[in-house]
Design an enzyme around this catalytic site. Structure first.
Site, PDB file in Angstrom:
ATOM      1  N   TYR A 146     -29.503   1.527 -47.672  1.00 55.96           N
ATOM      2  CA  TYR A 146     -28.050   1.336 -47.521  1.00 55.96           C
ATOM      3  C   TYR A 146     -27.545   0.286 -48.510  1.00 55.96           C
ATOM      4  CZ  TYR A 146     -24.035  -0.829 -44.975  1.00 55.96           C
ATOM      5  OH  TYR A 146     -22.835  -1.389 -44.617  1.00 55.96           O
ATOM      6  N   ASP A 231     -33.615  -1.779 -38.246  1.00 56.49           N
ATOM      7  CA  ASP A 231     -32.189  -1.502 -38.059  1.00 56.49           C
ATOM      8  C   ASP A 231     -32.095  -0.098 -37.474  1.00 56.49           C
ATOM      9  OD1 ASP A 231     -29.540  -0.714 -38.357  1.00 56.49           O
ATOM     10  OD2 ASP A 231     -29.249  -1.790 -40.246  1.00 56.49           O
ATOM     11  N   ILE A 233     -29.425   1.374 -36.076  1.00 54.38           N
ATOM     12  CA  ILE A 233     -27.996   1.667 -35.880  1.00 54.38           C
ATOM     13  C   ILE A 233     -27.715   3.164 -35.725  1.00 54.38           C
ATOM     14  CG2 ILE A 233     -27.551   1.610 -38.386  1.00 54.38           C
ATOM     15  CD1 ILE A 233     -24.793   0.500 -37.845  1.00 54.38           C
ATOM     16  N   LYS A 275     -21.922   3.717 -35.213  1.00 52.84           N
ATOM     17  CA  LYS A 275     -22.220   5.093 -35.643  1.00 52.84           C
ATOM     18  C   LYS A 275     -22.290   6.053 -34.461  1.00 52.84           C
ATOM     19  CE  LYS A 275     -22.705   3.174 -39.642  1.00 52.84           C
ATOM     20  NZ  LYS A 275     -21.726   3.324 -40.711  1.00 52.84           N
TER      21      LYS A 275
HETATM   22  C1  LIG Z   1     -28.157   0.993 -42.032  1.00 49.13           C
HETATM   23  C2  LIG Z   1     -26.881   0.289 -41.717  1.00 49.13           C
HETATM   24  N1  LIG Z   1     -26.921  -0.950 -41.202  1.00 49.13           N
HETATM   25  C3  LIG Z   1     -25.791  -1.614 -40.916  1.00 49.13           C
HETATM   26  C4  LIG Z   1     -24.543  -1.065 -41.143  1.00 49.13           C
HETATM   27  C5  LIG Z   1     -23.315  -1.843 -40.782  1.00 49.13           C
HETATM   28  O1  LIG Z   1     -22.836  -1.421 -39.525  1.00 49.13           O
HETATM   29  P1  LIG Z   1     -21.732  -2.174 -38.641  1.00 49.13           P
HETATM   30  O2  LIG Z   1     -20.458  -1.413 -38.806  1.00 49.13           O
HETATM   31  O3  LIG Z   1     -22.222  -2.084 -37.218  1.00 49.13           O
HETATM   32  O4  LIG Z   1     -21.634  -3.562 -39.120  1.00 49.13           O
HETATM   33  C6  LIG Z   1     -24.446   0.219 -41.677  1.00 49.13           C
HETATM   34  C7  LIG Z   1     -23.142   0.828 -41.945  1.00 49.13           C
HETATM   35  O5  LIG Z   1     -22.992   1.814 -42.643  1.00 49.13           O
HETATM   36  C8  LIG Z   1     -25.656   0.909 -41.967  1.00 49.13           C
HETATM   37  O6  LIG Z   1     -25.629   2.151 -42.480  1.00 49.13           O
END
Ligand SMILES: Cc1ncc(COP(=O)(O)O)c(C=O)c1O
Length: 439
Positions: A146, A231, A233, A275
């Site tokens: 990312y 991570d 997410i 997400k």
């Molecule tokens: C892998 C990853 N980590 C963190 C984030 C940031 O997310 P947040 O909106 O919860 O700060 C993103 C956002 O695209 C992401 O893809």
């Protein structure tokens, strides 16, 4: 003139000038709208989930009192308006911990005492880097990754990223040898390695890590005596088998001896509702760890990025409706699966292949055959052509630190299905125009 600002402000590690962010700027100048601007740029570089707003909106319509800060008829306004300490609302933490278990099929249980609330995963990731490494120390990260990590992990903490170079030859899987290579590279650069940072499911690959990959990461981290940050997410976006395996589930499966048991204190999970529930504007994230000292430090730090009590209250009401949440998770997965199929099959018809994926809000698309040469310059040329000539903002692999030119991340969940169809038509036109050049 630097206006006498700090060096941190002007240093380049933020990554703002990466093509990932430049594409967003181009989009902002000429955004697509089906009626007002049908020839505008379609935003396919933004990993947002807009597929289930109707479900959340109808929940809100049915549960009006939550919007008015009421619970069982009584106003919560004053309680919420007053100062909240940085431990967060206990009720919200309980619901979030239960939700985190639910999307891991209850194979992992979360204890609210080991959970720290943060303003999104962005804040969680930065807090972890601040707590786990000194400026100038490094984390190893599998590529592609990312693009926001350059900003989130490095900029304010001074932590360095050393890439673990993964390759298309094995579908970008993490191997022990790639980790060893990265470790050696860090040593060459005189950087002390403090951990491995994985994203599971992966952004930008849209794949879940296999148990074997997770075991490799765990074995490597035990051997090197370093941390693991996972991570997770995208854990609620897994729409096809194989199922998601959280790093904690993988740890649970390993039988440890007394020496390597310590790894339990060096594994930290990042979670977020940005997400799964499509709520990046609400800024709801969390750190989970068994390491008491880390949790105490991160809790103190969370006052720099708290979630407002208003958001915590509303989300605790939504998450406590277990029947709704179960239905939501299922329906969200179904809609994501359908969307991904529309994109993958549309691209296949134009001769473009995607990496086989089972999660996320994007596909990792192989456009190597459309490059004029196998170089990153050629990748940028194709990207500029896509953005400026064909009205499609996608993210070039180089912005995700992919070391092979010709891969692009293409998002599919932040638009109407008709817009996705149109974007596939535009890609077809791009392919046709390329073929006529080759002829
Ligand atoms: C892998 C990853 N980590 C963190 C984030 C940031 O997310 P947040 O909106 O919860 O700060 C993103 C956002 O695209 C992401 O893809």
């Amino acid at each position: 003139m630097d206006n006498m600002l700090s060096r941190k402000v002007t240093c380049k590690s933020h990554g703002q000038d990466s093509s990932y962010f430049l594409g967003w700027q181009e989009y902002d100048k000429n955004p697509f709208h089906p009626v007002r601007n049908p020839s505008g740029i379609i935003q396919m570089g933004l990993a947002e989930n807009q597929l289930c707003f109707d479900l959340l909106e109808s929940w809100l319509a049915r549960n009006q009192e939550s919007n008015w800060f009421k619970k069982r008829g009584e106003s919560m306004f004053r309680e919420l308006a007053l100062f909240q300490d940085y431990h967060g609302l206990p009720e919200f933490k309980k619901e979030l911990a239960e939700y985190m278990s639910e999307i891991r099929q209850n194979k992992v249980k979360f204890d609210t005492n080991k959970l720290v609330l943060t303003a999104g995963a962005t804040s969680a990731n930065e807090t972890l880097m601040f707590c786990l490494a000194e400026p100038g120390e490094a984390f190893l990260i599998p590529t592609p990754y990312y693009p926001g990590f350059d900003r989130d992990l490095k900029w304010r903490t001074g932590v360095e990223i050393v890439p673990i170079q993964c390759s298309s030859s094995n579908d970008f899987k993490i191997t022990i040898s790639a980790m060893e290579e990265a470790y050696k590279q860090a040593q060459k650069l005189h950087l002390k390695v403090k951990g491995v940072f994985i994203t599971n499911p992966s952004n930008p690959l849209g794949t879940t890590l296999t148990l074997q990959e997770l075991n490799h990461v765990i074995t490597f981290s035990i051997e090197k005596n370093i941390h693991i940050v996972s991570d997770e997410i995208y854990s609620g976006t897994v729409f096809n088998s194989p199922q998601f395996i959280s790093i904690f589930e993988a740890l649970n499966k390993i039988s440890f001896n007394n020496n390597n048991n310590q790894i339990w204190n060096r594994v930290h999970i990042v979670s977020s509702l940005s997400k799964d529930l499509g709520l990046p504007g609400f800024r709801i994230g969390a750190i989970y760890s068994n390491n008491e000292t880390l949790i105490a430090a991160a809790t103190k730090m969370s006052s720099f990025g708290l979630i407002s009590s208003q958001s915590q209250f509303l989300l605790s009401r939504i998450l406590s409706d277990k029947i709704f949440i179960k239905k939501y998770i299922k329906e969200n997965r179904r809609r994501l699966r359908k969307r991904q199929r529309v994109l993958v099959s549309g691209l296949e018809k134009t001769g473009i292949r995607c990496l086989k994926s089972n999660a996320g809000l994007f596909c990792w698309v192989d456009m190597r055959h459309l490059l004029t040469g196998q170089t990153f310059e050629a990748e940028m040329d194709l990207w500029k052509k896509m953005v400026c000539g064909f009205g499609l903002n996608v993210s070039p692999g180089s912005s995700c630190h992919c070391n092979e030119p010709g891969w692009f991340r293409v998002c599919f969940a932040n638009m109407e299905e008709e817009t996705l169809d149109l974007s596939v038509q535009r890609i077809r036109a791009l392919v046709d125009s390329n073929l006529s050049i080759v002829k």
